[in-house]
Design a protein around this motif. Structure first.
Motif, PDB file in Angstrom:
ATOM      1  N   SER A  27      -0.525   8.946   4.035  1.00 17.58           N
ATOM      2  CA  SER A  27      -0.869  10.371   4.131  1.00 17.58           C
ATOM      3  C   SER A  27       0.358  11.264   4.012  1.00 17.58           C
ATOM      4  N   TYR A  71       2.266   9.200  -5.896  1.00 18.04           N
ATOM      5  CA  TYR A  71       2.492  10.600  -5.563  1.00 18.04           C
ATOM      6  C   TYR A  71       3.920  11.031  -5.898  1.00 18.04           C
ATOM      7  N   HIS A  82       0.395  12.867   0.792  1.00 20.31           N
ATOM      8  CA  HIS A  82      -0.775  13.673   0.419  1.00 20.31           C
ATOM      9  C   HIS A  82      -0.703  15.120   0.889  1.00 20.31           C
ATOM     10  N   HIS A 130       0.835  -1.207   0.000  1.00 18.24           N
ATOM     11  CA  HIS A 130       0.000   0.000   0.000  1.00 18.24           C
ATOM     12  C   HIS A 130       0.874   1.264   0.000  1.00 18.24           C
ATOM     13  N   ARG A 169       2.961   1.688  -3.233  1.00 22.18           N
ATOM     14  CA  ARG A 169       2.106   2.130  -4.331  1.00 22.18           C
ATOM     15  C   ARG A 169       1.735   3.607  -4.187  1.00 22.18           C
ATOM     16  N   GLU A 170       1.430   4.027  -2.957  1.00 24.54           N
ATOM     17  CA  GLU A 170       1.125   5.439  -2.721  1.00 24.54           C
ATOM     18  C   GLU A 170       2.332   6.315  -3.070  1.00 24.54           C
TER      19      GLU A 170
END
Lengths: 256, 256
Positions: free
Chosen positions: A160, A47, A163, A39, A42-43
């Motif tokens: 996060s 990003y 993000h 996870h 991949r994030e």
């Protein structure tokens, strides 16, 4: 297509070096850190983080993400994956990433959280994740807060960290930056003389300061805030966990 | 006054037996559990828990609390305290307490939290602590949630376990009990089709169900709820930590 490089032994020098990367001082020295789990990897890819290395067990060898980073990828044995992992049941995928360049004196706007020496890695990570969920614009950690590049913090941020911006600086500088950007600065405390959070006037731009697990926001910081707020304790508990308090306040201030 | 019993060696049989008490099955079998740390021991005394044994290092020997339990107190060496402790820096005070008698089919009223297989001990403990702070009336944990008598859960509850009732039962039975007591039952989920929590009608008596860290509240449970609610995700995070979500919902529902 050539086969990927393969490391079988956990005594391999490269693996030994990587293990050292979990220490904060080495992260700051090398400007690189390691993330773990599908996870998160991949994030990071999505990003556009700068990947330096990718390590995967054989079951990931045909994954599309792994193929994208073929030139910097290495296959490792289950044994090595266990050695590299910070968890009991490793997923077998790790990336070494460049620490993001951050401006020294960013211009702030919107809603920010500032951490005044929050020291538990799980709390720091959870607060960043909650700030993201609650639509906040960024997080600043004081120099004595848990380093957000630590593996435990990385894990509890659950992506996060990619993000929203996260800065690390002296707390006084952070408060000055916020006030120079015309943001209200709210200190949080466990004190009935402060203002209940749900009685605050609505503001579009503000910084919310959360404090150390044992001592709260320092007195020195509180006196420099525009307003100090608290969460009413309706039962017999003495206080709330800081990550829970941050969640109650962030969502509470968003719905004023 | 005689001297208290003293245990110097961590190989002492009584100490070995106590170490086994942290395993859930032994807690349930013996009907006793151990708590650690001055704050927790003082709270247990204040809220009239039944003390069976007290163990302290010499620096506590003259404490008023220790004198009260003189007949069941034992002094232990620093070595033994380290062996007994679940923490890295033991405070040197431990009590063995009787597991509270709980009714099999309690009558519920007011505001309750029900945990549907919340498995992380820190999350369970933090939710109980938050329920106490938010003025809730009690907590029910499902049979597959982390056992609230586990040392890690005890520690994160920070004394709230003595402030409000905590039951453990099959989740279906818990829902039935709540509905039989004319309480609204709210399932929580990460689904925009559910109702935003801040749009709920105010209710004085309700049960809020929080779900497992990976799977949320089970589908089987959600279909039996009176209303399913969610916390709007305003940023890019996929979800919130369950203990943070519980805090946002408990305080959010209290201020409807």
């Amino acid at each position: 297509m050539e086969h990927m490089k393969y490391i079988e032994s956990k005594k391999n020098d490269e693996i030994k070096q990587l293990k050292k990367l979990s220490a904060t001082k080495n992260i700051r020295k090398t400007g690189t850190y390691m993330i773990e789990g599908f996870h998160l990897v991949r994030e990071a890819d999505q990003y556009e983080q700068k990947f330096l290395k990718l390590f995967v067990t054989e079951n990931y060898a045909d994954d599309r993400l792994v193929k994208k980073y073929y030139d910097i990828a290495t296959t490792v044995s289950e044994d090595v994956a266990e050695e590299m992992s910070e968890t009991k049941t490793p997923q077998g995928i790790f990336a070494v990433i460049k620490v993001a360049d951050v401006e020294d004196s960013p211009k702030l706007s919107g809603k920010w959280v500032i951490l005044d020496d929050v020291q538990d890695p799980g709390n720091v990570g959870t607060i960043v994740r909650t700030a993201d969920a609650a639509g906040f614009d960024g997080v600043i950690t004081s120099l004595n807060s848990a380093d957000t590049y630590q593996p435990k913090v990385q894990r509890s941020m659950q992506g996060s960290q990619f993000h929203l911006p996260i800065y690390r600086m002296d707390i006084k500088k952070a408060i000055k930056l916020a006030q120079d950007s015309s943001m209200k600065v709210y200190g949080s405390e466990v004190d009935k003389n402060a203002k209940p959070y749900n009685k605050l006037a609505k503001a579009d731009d503000f910084a919310l300061i959360m404090g150390n697990e044992a001592h709260g926001v320092s007195r020195e910081v509180l006196v420099n805030c525009d307003e100090n707020i608290y969460i009413p304790i309706l039962g017999k508990a003495e206080s709330l966990n800081v990550a829970v308090a941050a969640g109650v306040l962030m969502y509470g201030l968003q719905s004023l």
